[in-house]
Design a protein around this motif. Structure first.
Motif, PDB file in Angstrom:
ATOM      1  N   GLU A   1       5.032 -14.105  10.667  1.00 57.45           N
ATOM      2  CA  GLU A   1       5.346 -14.384  12.061  1.00 57.45           C
ATOM      3  C   GLU A   1       6.126 -13.253  12.733  1.00 57.45           C
ATOM      4  O   GLU A   1       5.906 -12.937  13.885  1.00 57.45           O
ATOM      5  N   SER A   2       7.012 -12.656  11.999  1.00 54.34           N
ATOM      6  CA  SER A   2       7.829 -11.600  12.618  1.00 54.34           C
ATOM      7  C   SER A   2       8.112 -10.502  11.595  1.00 54.34           C
ATOM      8  O   SER A   2       7.616 -10.546  10.469  1.00 54.34           O
ATOM      9  N   THR A   3       8.904  -9.518  12.009  1.00 49.33           N
ATOM     10  CA  THR A   3       9.245  -8.415  11.110  1.00 49.33           C
ATOM     11  C   THR A   3      10.143  -8.869   9.958  1.00 49.33           C
ATOM     12  O   THR A   3      10.415  -8.117   9.046  1.00 49.33           O
ATOM     13  N   LYS A   4      10.581 -10.120  10.038  1.00 52.44           N
ATOM     14  CA  LYS A   4      11.357 -10.671   8.919  1.00 52.44           C
ATOM     15  C   LYS A   4      10.439 -10.999   7.747  1.00 52.44           C
ATOM     16  O   LYS A   4      10.895 -11.161   6.613  1.00 52.44           O
ATOM     17  N   ASP A   5       9.137 -11.159   8.058  1.00 53.29           N
ATOM     18  CA  ASP A   5       8.174 -11.528   7.028  1.00 53.29           C
ATOM     19  C   ASP A   5       7.377 -10.329   6.530  1.00 53.29           C
ATOM     20  O   ASP A   5       6.941 -10.291   5.383  1.00 53.29           O
ATOM     21  N   VAL A   6       7.158  -9.369   7.395  1.00 54.20           N
ATOM     22  CA  VAL A   6       6.203  -8.308   7.075  1.00 54.20           C
ATOM     23  C   VAL A   6       6.577  -7.021   7.801  1.00 54.20           C
ATOM     24  O   VAL A   6       7.201  -7.058   8.866  1.00 54.20           O
ATOM     25  N   TYR A   7       6.233  -5.887   7.211  1.00 57.06           N
ATOM     26  CA  TYR A   7       6.422  -4.629   7.939  1.00 57.06           C
ATOM     27  C   TYR A   7       5.302  -3.653   7.601  1.00 57.06           C
ATOM     28  O   TYR A   7       4.629  -3.785   6.564  1.00 57.06           O
ATOM     29  N   ALA A   8       5.096  -2.686   8.497  1.00 61.24           N
ATOM     30  CA  ALA A   8       4.009  -1.714   8.344  1.00 61.24           C
ATOM     31  C   ALA A   8       4.248  -0.857   7.109  1.00 61.24           C
ATOM     32  O   ALA A   8       5.379  -0.498   6.801  1.00 61.24           O
ATOM     33  N   HIS A   9       3.195  -0.535   6.401  1.00 58.78           N
ATOM     34  CA  HIS A   9       3.329   0.252   5.185  1.00 58.78           C
ATOM     35  C   HIS A   9       2.245   1.315   5.124  1.00 58.78           C
ATOM     36  O   HIS A   9       1.385   1.315   4.233  1.00 58.78           O
ATOM     37  N   GLY A  10       2.226   2.180   6.117  1.00 61.73           N
ATOM     38  CA  GLY A  10       1.282   3.305   6.122  1.00 61.73           C
ATOM     39  C   GLY A  10      -0.164   2.875   6.265  1.00 61.73           C
ATOM     40  O   GLY A  10      -0.466   1.804   6.790  1.00 61.73           O
ATOM     41  N   THR A  11      -1.060   3.730   5.791  1.00 65.75           N
ATOM     42  CA  THR A  11      -2.495   3.446   5.887  1.00 65.75           C
ATOM     43  C   THR A  11      -3.134   3.618   4.511  1.00 65.75           C
ATOM     44  O   THR A  11      -2.512   4.162   3.608  1.00 65.75           O
ATOM     45  N   THR A  12      -4.377   3.168   4.390  1.00 57.81           N
ATOM     46  CA  THR A  12      -5.101   3.371   3.126  1.00 57.81           C
ATOM     47  C   THR A  12      -5.386   4.876   2.983  1.00 57.81           C
ATOM     48  O   THR A  12      -5.566   5.561   3.992  1.00 57.81           O
ATOM     49  N   PRO A  13      -5.450   5.389   1.752  1.00 55.69           N
ATOM     50  CA  PRO A  13      -5.641   6.841   1.590  1.00 55.69           C
ATOM     51  C   PRO A  13      -6.943   7.358   2.199  1.00 55.69           C
ATOM     52  O   PRO A  13      -6.990   8.475   2.694  1.00 55.69           O
ATOM     53  N   LYS A  14      -7.965   6.507   2.181  1.00 54.60           N
ATOM     54  CA  LYS A  14      -9.261   6.948   2.723  1.00 54.60           C
ATOM     55  C   LYS A  14      -9.572   6.184   3.988  1.00 54.60           C
ATOM     56  O   LYS A  14      -9.234   5.005   4.106  1.00 54.60           O
TER      57      LYS A  14
END
Ligand SMILES: [Zn+2]
Length: 252
Positions: free
Chosen positions: A32-45
């Motif tokens: 629901e919010s940044t308390k649950d999840v955060y961005a973690h870059g992109t896939t290598p390809k």
């Protein structure tokens, strides 16, 4: 515009898949919010998906796929593309796959289809194998104990005016669909089964179509015909409606 790996000038649409799923695919918690999840870059390809052609040129979608990390289970997952657009691990879109299937309907060869759809030989070849397996599976399907049959209005490219459908009444699974409902075509199909196999059909559930009656007696010698409730109700309703309209028309 860039050359693709088959050395053809292609249109490349670049983009980034930002949309994050609503839940963690690993632990199932709602994001629901940044308390649950955060961005973690992109896939290598980058993910490359071939689309149907635009302006007679092969077209590719080149996507940067974002990843997210769940704060509850620490699992990193890549954002997913919807299934109706592209199937998992496939390099062509569903629409292009359907186009290949449509082309394979005609007597042709894989190389020609690959050239028309501007895709690879292997993709077309694999698709044709899939169809062959699918058809083989249909052919070897045994006849059910209770067979339900009816006709319906199918697509315009069908040979007959109405198409035919047969169902395993007990399991609710479709047994077969034929593009022509005329008796001789149906007999041709069902006679493809051995006499013993056809004797295993105990009941045939159908409407009040007299043409089917004689076909069923020929194809399934041991079967008893059962008029399906739906068609009885439909018949009564139609008769009732006709009388109502007749009576109504008498009144000025
Ligand atoms: Zn999680």
């Amino acid at each position: 515009y860039r050359k693709d790996r088959r050395n053809r000038m292609a249109q490349i649409i670049e983009g980034s898949l930002e949309k994050r799923p609503s839940h963690c695919p690993s632990c199932g918690v709602a994001w629901e919010s940044t308390k649950d999840v955060y961005a973690h870059g992109t896939t290598p390809k980058k993910r490359v998906i071939q689309l149907t052609e635009i302006n007679n040129q092969p077209t590719y979608l080149e996507l940067t796929i974002r990843r997210s990390k769940c704060r509850h289970c620490s699992v990193v997952s890549a954002n997913h593309l919807p299934n109706y657009f592209v199937k998992r691990r496939k390099s062509i879109s569903v629409k292009l796959h359907l186009k290949v299937l449509m082309e394979l309907k005609n007597p042709t060869n894989c190389k020609k289809v690959a050239s028309i759809c501007k895709t690879g030989y292997q993709i077309v070849y694999q698709t044709s194998l899939q169809i062959a397996h699918y058809i083989n599976d249909l052919d070897s399907r045994p006849l059910p104990r209770v067979l339900a049959i009816d006709e319906f209005k199918a697509t315009r490219d069908c040979e007959g005016a109405m198409a035919f459908i047969a169902m395993n009444w007990e399991s609710g699974q479709i047994h077969t669909i034929l593009e022509d409902r005329r008796s001789h075509k149906l007999l041709e199909f069902f006679n493809g089964y051995s006499y013993e196999e056809r004797c295993k059909v105990e009941f045939v559930v159908m409407d009040m179509n007299a043409a089917y009656d004689s076909m069923v007696k020929k194809a399934f010698p041991k079967a008893q015909i059962v008029i399906d409730r739906f068609h009885i109700v439909q018949h009564l309703t139609n008769a009732f409606k006709m009388i109502r309209i007749q009576e109504m028309n008498k009144l000025n």
